[in-house]
Design a protein around this motif. Sequence first.
Motif, PDB file in Angstrom:
ATOM      1  N   THR A  41      60.264  83.508  35.581  1.00 52.15           N
ATOM      2  CA  THR A  41      61.504  82.861  36.010  1.00 52.15           C
ATOM      3  C   THR A  41      62.505  83.839  36.629  1.00 52.15           C
ATOM      4  O   THR A  41      63.283  83.454  37.503  1.00 52.15           O
ATOM      5  CB  THR A  41      62.161  82.136  34.824  1.00 52.15           C
ATOM      6  N   GLU A  42      62.473  85.098  36.193  1.00 49.76           N
ATOM      7  CA  GLU A  42      63.408  86.073  36.765  1.00 49.76           C
ATOM      8  C   GLU A  42      63.102  86.322  38.238  1.00 49.76           C
ATOM      9  O   GLU A  42      64.016  86.419  39.062  1.00 49.76           O
ATOM     10  CB  GLU A  42      63.365  87.385  35.980  1.00 49.76           C
ATOM     11  N   LEU A  43      61.814  86.425  38.574  1.00 51.51           N
ATOM     12  CA  LEU A  43      61.438  86.622  39.976  1.00 51.51           C
ATOM     13  C   LEU A  43      61.795  85.394  40.806  1.00 51.51           C
ATOM     14  O   LEU A  43      62.260  85.516  41.945  1.00 51.51           O
ATOM     15  CB  LEU A  43      59.939  86.907  40.094  1.00 51.51           C
ATOM     16  N   ILE A  44      61.566  84.211  40.236  1.00 50.57           N
ATOM     17  CA  ILE A  44      61.904  82.977  40.953  1.00 50.57           C
ATOM     18  C   ILE A  44      63.402  82.915  41.207  1.00 50.57           C
ATOM     19  O   ILE A  44      63.851  82.612  42.323  1.00 50.57           O
ATOM     20  CB  ILE A  44      61.439  81.745  40.152  1.00 50.57           C
ATOM     21  N   ALA A  45      64.199  83.221  40.181  1.00 43.89           N
ATOM     22  CA  ALA A  45      65.657  83.186  40.331  1.00 43.89           C
ATOM     23  C   ALA A  45      66.124  84.192  41.377  1.00 43.89           C
ATOM     24  O   ALA A  45      67.006  83.894  42.196  1.00 43.89           O
ATOM     25  CB  ALA A  45      66.319  83.470  38.984  1.00 43.89           C
TER      26      ALA A  45
ATOM     27  N   LEU B 227      58.530  86.890  46.483  1.00 54.30           N
ATOM     28  CA  LEU B 227      58.927  86.889  45.074  1.00 54.30           C
ATOM     29  C   LEU B 227      58.585  85.559  44.406  1.00 54.30           C
ATOM     30  O   LEU B 227      58.078  85.526  43.281  1.00 54.30           O
ATOM     31  CB  LEU B 227      60.426  87.165  44.952  1.00 54.30           C
ATOM     32  N   ILE B 228      58.851  84.457  45.104  1.00 53.57           N
ATOM     33  CA  ILE B 228      58.577  83.138  44.536  1.00 53.57           C
ATOM     34  C   ILE B 228      57.077  82.924  44.328  1.00 53.57           C
ATOM     35  O   ILE B 228      56.640  82.434  43.287  1.00 53.57           O
ATOM     36  CB  ILE B 228      59.182  82.039  45.431  1.00 53.57           C
ATOM     37  N   HIS B 229      56.279  83.314  45.310  1.00 58.81           N
ATOM     38  CA  HIS B 229      54.821  83.176  45.169  1.00 58.81           C
ATOM     39  C   HIS B 229      54.275  84.115  44.093  1.00 58.81           C
ATOM     40  O   HIS B 229      53.428  83.733  43.285  1.00 58.81           O
ATOM     41  CB  HIS B 229      54.129  83.470  46.498  1.00 58.81           C
ATOM     42  N   HIS B 230      54.777  85.342  44.089  1.00 58.47           N
ATOM     43  CA  HIS B 230      54.295  86.347  43.138  1.00 58.47           C
ATOM     44  C   HIS B 230      54.609  85.928  41.702  1.00 58.47           C
ATOM     45  O   HIS B 230      53.844  86.233  40.777  1.00 58.47           O
ATOM     46  CB  HIS B 230      54.938  87.695  43.446  1.00 58.47           C
TER      47      HIS B 230
ATOM     48  N   LEU C  12      61.299  74.888  46.183  1.00 48.97           N
ATOM     49  CA  LEU C  12      61.295  73.519  45.674  1.00 48.97           C
ATOM     50  C   LEU C  12      60.150  73.298  44.688  1.00 48.97           C
ATOM     51  O   LEU C  12      60.303  72.595  43.684  1.00 48.97           O
ATOM     52  CB  LEU C  12      61.191  72.523  46.831  1.00 48.97           C
ATOM     53  N   HIS C  13      58.996  73.918  44.962  1.00 44.34           N
ATOM     54  CA  HIS C  13      57.886  73.845  43.996  1.00 44.34           C
ATOM     55  C   HIS C  13      58.248  74.597  42.716  1.00 44.34           C
ATOM     56  O   HIS C  13      58.011  74.099  41.601  1.00 44.34           O
ATOM     57  CB  HIS C  13      56.615  74.440  44.600  1.00 44.34           C
ATOM     58  N   ALA C  14      58.819  75.779  42.876  1.00 47.52           N
ATOM     59  CA  ALA C  14      59.118  76.630  41.719  1.00 47.52           C
ATOM     60  C   ALA C  14      60.247  76.072  40.871  1.00 47.52           C
ATOM     61  O   ALA C  14      60.332  76.360  39.671  1.00 47.52           O
ATOM     62  CB  ALA C  14      59.474  78.041  42.198  1.00 47.52           C
ATOM     63  N   ASP C  15      61.123  75.287  41.483  1.00 37.65           N
ATOM     64  CA  ASP C  15      62.284  74.760  40.777  1.00 37.65           C
ATOM     65  C   ASP C  15      61.939  73.563  39.895  1.00 37.65           C
ATOM     66  O   ASP C  15      62.738  73.158  39.042  1.00 37.65           O
ATOM     67  CB  ASP C  15      63.359  74.346  41.795  1.00 37.65           C
ATOM     68  N   ALA C  16      60.757  72.976  40.088  1.00 38.48           N
ATOM     69  CA  ALA C  16      60.356  71.796  39.312  1.00 38.48           C
ATOM     70  C   ALA C  16      59.790  72.227  37.956  1.00 38.48           C
ATOM     71  O   ALA C  16      58.810  72.973  37.901  1.00 38.48           O
ATOM     72  CB  ALA C  16      59.319  70.992  40.088  1.00 38.48           C
ATOM     73  N   GLN C  17      60.412  71.770  36.887  1.00 38.64           N
ATOM     74  CA  GLN C  17      59.934  72.108  35.545  1.00 38.64           C
ATOM     75  C   GLN C  17      58.573  71.470  35.269  1.00 38.64           C
ATOM     76  O   GLN C  17      57.755  72.026  34.545  1.00 38.64           O
ATOM     77  CB  GLN C  17      60.949  71.634  34.503  1.00 38.64           C
TER      78      GLN C  17
END
Length: 374
Positions: free
Chosen positions: A233-237, A204-207, A264-269
């Motif tokens: 962001t919904e998939l990341i969450a 989900l995070i990669h997608h 950790l990569h996805a959480d960085a704005q």
Amino acid sequence: MRELVPIVIGILERRGADFATAEDAVQDALIEAFRTWPENEPRDKKGWLITVAWRKFLDRIRAESARTAREEHAFVLDTDAATTSADDTVDLYFLCAHPDLSPASAVALTLRAVGGLTTRQIAEAYLVPEATMAQRISRAKRTLSGRRLNRPGNVSAVLTVLYLVFNEGYSGDVDLAAEAIRLARALAASIEHPEVSGLLALMLIHHARRRARFTAEGALIALADQDRSLWETELIAEGIAILQTALAREELGEFQVQAAIGALHADAQRVEDTDWPQIVEWYDELLKFHDSPIASLNRAVAIGEAEGPAAGLAQLDRLDETLPRYFAVEAHLRERAGEVEAAAKLYVKAAAKAGNLAERDHLMRQAARLNSER
């Protein structure tokens, strides 16, 4: 209909059908469904498929002059035989990831029997002739002929197969990344296992970042240069929430660790906000599970970001330069160290060893950028 395929195969197996014949019978039933449902769609689709698939199975048995006793035994069913349990579907995942199958055969059989894809769709997705894929599936089914699961299934093997599907991405009319996520969701709903959750979270995070990975012209965009507003962001969450639940069980595994790195990569704005020291710690954990040269290469990148390019290059020196992306990583670290001329040459060297056209073009653009700045 594809969601019903593993359920119906499981029911036929419980009625006494062997896997290969059951799978063929269900495919025959699907063909009949596509032919008749547009004009006469049944209210109970699952019941219809069970009935027709069972009839197709019996037709095959009779055509092969099977023993009458087997047919008679199969008709004597329990009152709940038309229902299925989560275990039936899970067993099918395990069977398709049988250790006697090659990875390529396991992937093809999983997509066919569990995913419900046609042979043509699978062939197009993997860019091979339909006849070639049909032979691959037939060989896999012959390998499993007459076998039933009489021991605990190997969850790790199933997850590896699903991850192989996910990494193929998109080709033909089938989005294999989305298909892998669908299958991982179904598996997670059927079995409580932290690594199943870890793989689903990782996917989900990669997608979620897929739309930002390429330009409209198909050019590759590195993670640091991606437009993060395009990330879903919904998939990341969702992925992070699934990961946190898995980590709380304190049964750490390889896919959970990979998902944590992705989170950790996805959480960085912004790329500058990336928590590189924590990423290094997670790579240390990953290497405890699997001493992978690729993980070591990625760890060198993380150390270069966390502690400076000199530290990253020191780690890189310990690795084999024949590794995929070795020279691309060295080029990145040399550039960060201010060695622009050396970095440009290394980008060209890395491009010559790139695994695909998009990666090669990206590396050549990096070299051209540095040469233009000199």
